[in-house]
Design an enzyme around this catalytic site. Structure first.
Site, short mmCIF file in Angstrom:
data_model
loop_
_atom_site.label_atom_id
_atom_site.label_comp_id
_atom_site.label_asym_id
_atom_site.label_seq_id
_atom_site.Cartn_x
_atom_site.Cartn_y
_atom_site.Cartn_z
CG HIS A 109 0.89 -86.99 -15.50
ND1 HIS A 109 1.92 -87.86 -15.60
CD2 HIS A 109 1.19 -86.03 -16.49
CE1 HIS A 109 2.64 -87.65 -16.54
NE2 HIS A 109 2.28 -86.48 -17.12
CG ASP A 111 0.24 -84.62 -20.90
OD1 ASP A 111 1.08 -84.84 -19.85
OD2 ASP A 111 0.66 -84.94 -22.03
CG HIS A 265 0.92 -89.96 -19.67
ND1 HIS A 265 0.06 -89.02 -19.95
CD2 HIS A 265 2.07 -89.10 -19.63
CE1 HIS A 265 0.38 -87.89 -20.16
NE2 HIS A 265 1.76 -87.72 -19.78
NE ARG A 280 4.06 -82.32 -22.95
CZ ARG A 280 3.41 -82.12 -21.88
NH1 ARG A 280 3.19 -83.24 -20.89
NH2 ARG A 280 2.97 -81.25 -21.21
#
Ligand code: SIN
Length: 289
Positions: A109, A111, A265, A280
């Site tokens: 995917h 983000d 990723h 994150r």
């Protein structure tokens, strides 16, 4: 110009490409000290050039992680669903614990493509890493575009695809919660399906990107279900090929920054329920494209 030649152009730090197309280690930078404008300019250039840049042995506070994100974009631009850090609200806690839940980011995917304006990039900082497993892999959407036959590139340029949170790792995560049905319902209301072109152009590099992903892209608009599935699976097949990927074995105190427009990723879920804690920050712009 090859990755090695491009790496040699940097003056503020040392760049070591990891693969031919994607990923580089950066040495000679202390991310707690990034005031210099020359340094910031080269960091931005390296991100667009190598798509994933990795810094080992970084000791940064939550405030400094926010400052790192600010070099590349606005950390407050994007709202995703991870729990937030207690004091720095732009930091998301990507944490799996033996007694807690594991997030389902073990699907390719980019983000937050289930929103109209996804983040332009992400800064991920490792605090606790399992002794073995829990690597992150990225694949380059620009290199994949370049590998597709021209006639198909032209056809893909005419298409749009629907992205939604409905069947993503978030659905599995909500399944584990007591009030999961309600949370899933809220997420669906707050994040209705959106449409993105199947091929996008990177506004900084001008490179074309295959902009679909198996986690959030559910169908190609206007195609019958079977054809849409077949075409998407054909594209997703490219993500599986090691030639377009880079894989990071995390160590504690590693920072990875990726270009969320140009890459997808996958967080390898091969660590059972051992502890894995990262923080994150996704950063964005007024308009990602
Ligand atoms: C993410 O999917 O943004 C997090 C990746 C990871 O946990 O390695």
């Amino acid at each position: 110009m090859s990755a090695i030649q491009r790496a040699q152009q940097y003056r503020q730090f040392t760049v070591s490409p990891i693969t031919r197309h994607i990923g580089a280690f950066i040495e000679g930078v202390d991310l707690s000290q990034i005031e210099s404008e020359d340094l910031k300019t080269e960091l931005r250039a390296a991100l667009f050039d190598f798509q994933v840049i990795v810094f080992r042995n970084q000791h940064i506070t939550p405030e400094q992680q926010v400052l790192v994100a600010r070099v590349f974009g606005d950390p407050d631009k994007v709202k995703s669903l991870f729990p937030r850090h207690e004091s720095q609200k732009s930091i998301e806690k990507v944490e799996s614990t033996p007694t807690g839940y594991r997030y389902g980011n073990d699907q390719w995917h980019a983000d937050v493509t289930f929103s109209n304006n996804p983040p332009t990039g992400t800064v991920l900082y490792s605090h606790v890493i399992p002794p073995i497993g829990g690597d992150t892999l990225w694949a380059s959407g620009t290199t994949i575009y370049d590998a597709i036959p021209k006639a198909l590139q032209d056809y893909l340029e005419t298409l749009e695809a629907v992205h939604t949170i409905d069947n993503s790792g978030w659905a599995t995560y909500f399944d584990q919660l007591e009030d999961g049905e309600q949370q899933a319902q809220n997420a669906r209301v707050n994040h209705p399906p959106v449409v993105h072109p199947v091929i996008r152009t990177h506004p900084v590099t001008g490179r074309k990107i295959v902009y679909v992903n198996p986690e959030f892209t559910v169908r190609i608009k206007g195609l019958p279900r079977q054809q849409s599935d077949a075409l998407l699976n054909f594209l997703f097949y490219y993500f599986q090929q090691p030639e377009y990927q880079v894989r990071l074995r995390w160590e504690e105190k590693t920072v990875a920054i990726w270009d969320n427009r140009a890459t997808v990723h996958y967080a390898a879920a091969d660590y059972d329920y051992q502890e894995r804690r990262l923080s994150r920050i996704t950063f964005g712009e007024e308009q990602a494209f």
